[in-house]
Design an enzyme around this catalytic site. Structure first.
Site, PDB file in Angstrom:
ATOM      1  N   HIS A 140       1.194  -0.781   0.356  1.00 52.67           N
ATOM      2  CA  HIS A 140      -0.584   0.128   0.194  1.00 52.67           C
ATOM      3  C   HIS A 140       0.639   1.717   0.452  1.00 52.67           C
ATOM      4  O   HIS A 140       0.707   1.949   0.573  1.00 52.67           O
ATOM      5  CB  HIS A 140      -1.430   0.353   1.107  1.00 52.67           C
ATOM      6  CG  HIS A 140      -2.190  -0.460   0.917  1.00 52.67           C
ATOM      7  ND1 HIS A 140      -2.490  -2.174   0.110  1.00 52.67           N
ATOM      8  CD2 HIS A 140      -2.923  -2.088   2.091  1.00 52.67           C
ATOM      9  CE1 HIS A 140      -3.654  -2.635  -0.097  1.00 52.67           C
ATOM     10  NE2 HIS A 140      -3.711  -2.578   1.563  1.00 52.67           N
ATOM     11  N   HIS A 214      -9.950   1.757   0.458  1.00 53.04           N
ATOM     12  CA  HIS A 214      -8.934   0.640   1.751  1.00 53.04           C
ATOM     13  C   HIS A 214     -10.769   0.773   2.669  1.00 53.04           C
ATOM     14  O   HIS A 214     -10.205   0.437   3.417  1.00 53.04           O
ATOM     15  CB  HIS A 214      -7.960   1.341   2.297  1.00 53.04           C
ATOM     16  CG  HIS A 214      -7.565  -0.828   2.454  1.00 53.04           C
ATOM     17  ND1 HIS A 214      -8.575  -1.404   3.473  1.00 53.04           N
ATOM     18  CD2 HIS A 214      -6.396  -1.090   1.921  1.00 53.04           C
ATOM     19  CE1 HIS A 214      -7.989  -2.224   3.598  1.00 53.04           C
ATOM     20  NE2 HIS A 214      -6.819  -2.371   2.717  1.00 53.04           N
ATOM     21  N   GLU A 352     -11.199  -3.580  -2.872  1.00 57.60           N
ATOM     22  CA  GLU A 352     -10.390  -3.017  -3.432  1.00 57.60           C
ATOM     23  C   GLU A 352     -10.353  -3.226  -4.565  1.00 57.60           C
ATOM     24  O   GLU A 352      -9.407  -4.143  -5.519  1.00 57.60           O
ATOM     25  CB  GLU A 352      -8.634  -2.859  -2.696  1.00 57.60           C
ATOM     26  CG  GLU A 352      -9.583  -2.960  -0.800  1.00 57.60           C
ATOM     27  CD  GLU A 352      -7.892  -3.490  -0.312  1.00 57.60           C
ATOM     28  OE1 GLU A 352      -6.910  -3.068  -0.164  1.00 57.60           O
ATOM     29  OE2 GLU A 352      -8.035  -4.754   0.472  1.00 57.60           O
TER      30      GLU A 352
HETATM   31  C1  GLA Z   1      -5.558  -6.085   1.812  1.00 58.62           C
HETATM   32  C2  GLA Z   1      -4.049  -6.321   2.594  1.00 58.62           C
HETATM   33  C3  GLA Z   1      -4.704  -7.497   3.276  1.00 58.62           C
HETATM   34  C4  GLA Z   1      -4.049  -6.328   4.672  1.00 58.62           C
HETATM   35  C5  GLA Z   1      -4.956  -5.681   4.261  1.00 58.62           C
HETATM   36  C6  GLA Z   1      -4.326  -4.199   5.924  1.00 58.62           C
HETATM   37  O1  GLA Z   1      -6.311  -5.879   1.780  1.00 58.62           O
HETATM   38  O2  GLA Z   1      -4.392  -7.240   1.127  1.00 58.62           O
HETATM   39  O3  GLA Z   1      -3.058  -8.375   3.369  1.00 58.62           O
HETATM   40  O4  GLA Z   1      -2.588  -5.985   4.448  1.00 58.62           O
HETATM   41  O5  GLA Z   1      -5.112  -4.663   3.275  1.00 58.62           O
HETATM   42  O6  GLA Z   1      -4.587  -4.899   6.717  1.00 58.62           O
END
Ligand code: GLA
Length: 386
Positions: A140, A214, A352
């Site tokens: 991210h 997110h 997402e």
């Molecule tokens: C995304 C990732 C997960 C986790 C979340 C936050 O969805 O794919 O593995 O890191 O963000 O916790």
């Protein structure tokens, strides 16, 4: 440290929750939110004194609160089948909690949604080492991604729409990424109560970009507990299996006959405990589905999430080729949410829209490269009914 009204409410344990918290959190200016120019209140201050505002907007039955910090959706209220609103997005009551340890609750994600293996990629013969923040990988956007930046916010009311234009300029080299990235994200609430997100970015050096949002959904309301009974469908025949570090192997595997088959609506919890190696890697679902529609110029249907109890239904349409379905596996009972209740594993889920994880290292995946003169564009529309 400034204690906002929100702090007091969250601290009070919002046991009187529901209605009380909703009204109080709505603030006097928005006691009965209708369409109109978004309004702003001070939400808190960062350690260096920077002010963070909360913007409230409403249209078509949907009410949204957005923070200038991380472009965070702090609250998103929609009605159930009897017209009762609930906040369906997990989050916190105070800025301090967002800054201290948020698992990206409601945030804008950039420069790169999801993981880049070993936090490294090669572009035009140059190796770029990124900030690494998830074992050996970059997740991210790295240690301080777009979710931890203060965005400029401009409200608008145009025709029957209301919204916010958020912008952020990411300096050349920030988190290891090449190029000055000028990013604009537009949040629009339409008269139908749809929440539309338009992303745009330009660069002055070749780079990679993959922006997303997110939000953790719980259509029963953010304090509603497990989303195992929510029904989910994803318009995808294939997904991208991962290794133990959640980096795609490069394979596009068929979902048929596996727990990953969401082509027809299925309760989220049905296969969540299936002894499938991919489920073990993610401690649940934490995978990218390859949307059958592929990259599209206009948003097309990707997924539907429905809470049978309240009737609340979320439909997602996107221009993106992928969808990360994350079943809230890392929520572990250590965070207290907006409504004063503890979040446990599976109390919310993320959908997402994105390009596939690790695309910069996978020439066979749709490209995430952006070059000077080009404009990155991506749109996702969230529609609600009950
Ligand atoms: C995304 C990732 C997960 C986790 C979340 C936050 O969805 O794919 O593995 O890191 O963000 O916790």
């Amino acid at each position: 440290m400034e204690l906002s009204r929100r702090t007091v409410i969250a601290g009070a344990g919002a046991a009187a929750a529901g209605a009380a918290a909703t009204t109080a959190l709505g603030g006097t200016a928005h006691a009965s939110p209708g369409r109109g120019k978004p309004a702003r209140t001070l939400f808190g201050r960062l350690a260096d004194g920077t002010k963070v505002h909360s913007w409230s907007l409403a249209n078509g039955g949907t009410r949204l609160k957005v923070l200038s910090y991380g472009g965070i959706v702090q609250s998103l209220e929609v009605p159930d089948r009897r017209g009762r609103h609930a906040n369906v997005s997990l989050g916190f009551g105070t800025l301090e909690e967002y800054v201290a340890s948020s698992p990206y609750f409601g945030a804008l994600i950039g420069r790169y949604g999801n993981r880049i293996g070993a936090g490294r990629f090669t572009l035009d013969g140059t190796v770029h080492q990124l900030s690494v923040n998830d074992g050996a990988n970059s997740l991210h956007g790295g240690e301080r991604g777009f979710d931890k930046r203060v965005w400029d916010v401009e409200p608008f009311a145009e025709g029957s729409d209301v919204g916010l234009r958020l912008s952020y300029v990411s300096a050349d080299g920030e988190m290891g990424y090449p190029g000055t990235l000028r990013t604009r994200v537009t949040y629009t609430l339409t008269r139908h109560g749809d929440w539309r997100v338009d992303y745009a970015a330009t660069t002055d050096r070749a780079t990679v970009v993959n922006l997303t949002s997110h939000v953790y959904w719980n259509l029963a309301g953010e304090s509603g507990g497990s989303v195992a009974d929510h029904e989910l469908s994803i318009a995808a025949t294939r997904y991208t299996p991962v290794d133990s570090g959640l980096i795609p192997t490069g394979e596009l595997a068929r979902v048929g006959g596996t727990p990953f088959d969401f082509r027809g609506a299925k309760p989220v919890g049905r296969d969540l405990r299936a002894a499938h190696p991919q489920i073990l890697y993610g401690q649940g679902f934490d995978h990218n589905w390859v949307l059958d529609k592929g990259v599209t110029a206009r948003p097309q249907h990707a997924a539907t999430l429905r809470d049978p109890a309240s009737g609340r239904t979320l439909r997602i349409a996107t221009t993106e080729p992928g969808l990360q379905f994350y079943s809230g596996n890392f929520l572990d009972g250590t965070l207290v949410g907006t409504g004063g209740r503890v979040y446990r594993q599976g109390d919310g889920l993320c959908l997402e829209t994105q390009h596939f994880p690790d695309s910069p290292n996978r020439p066979s995946f749709p490209s995430t490269v952006l070059r000077p003169g080009g404009t990155y564009r991506s749109t996702t529309v969230h529609s609600f009914d009950a």
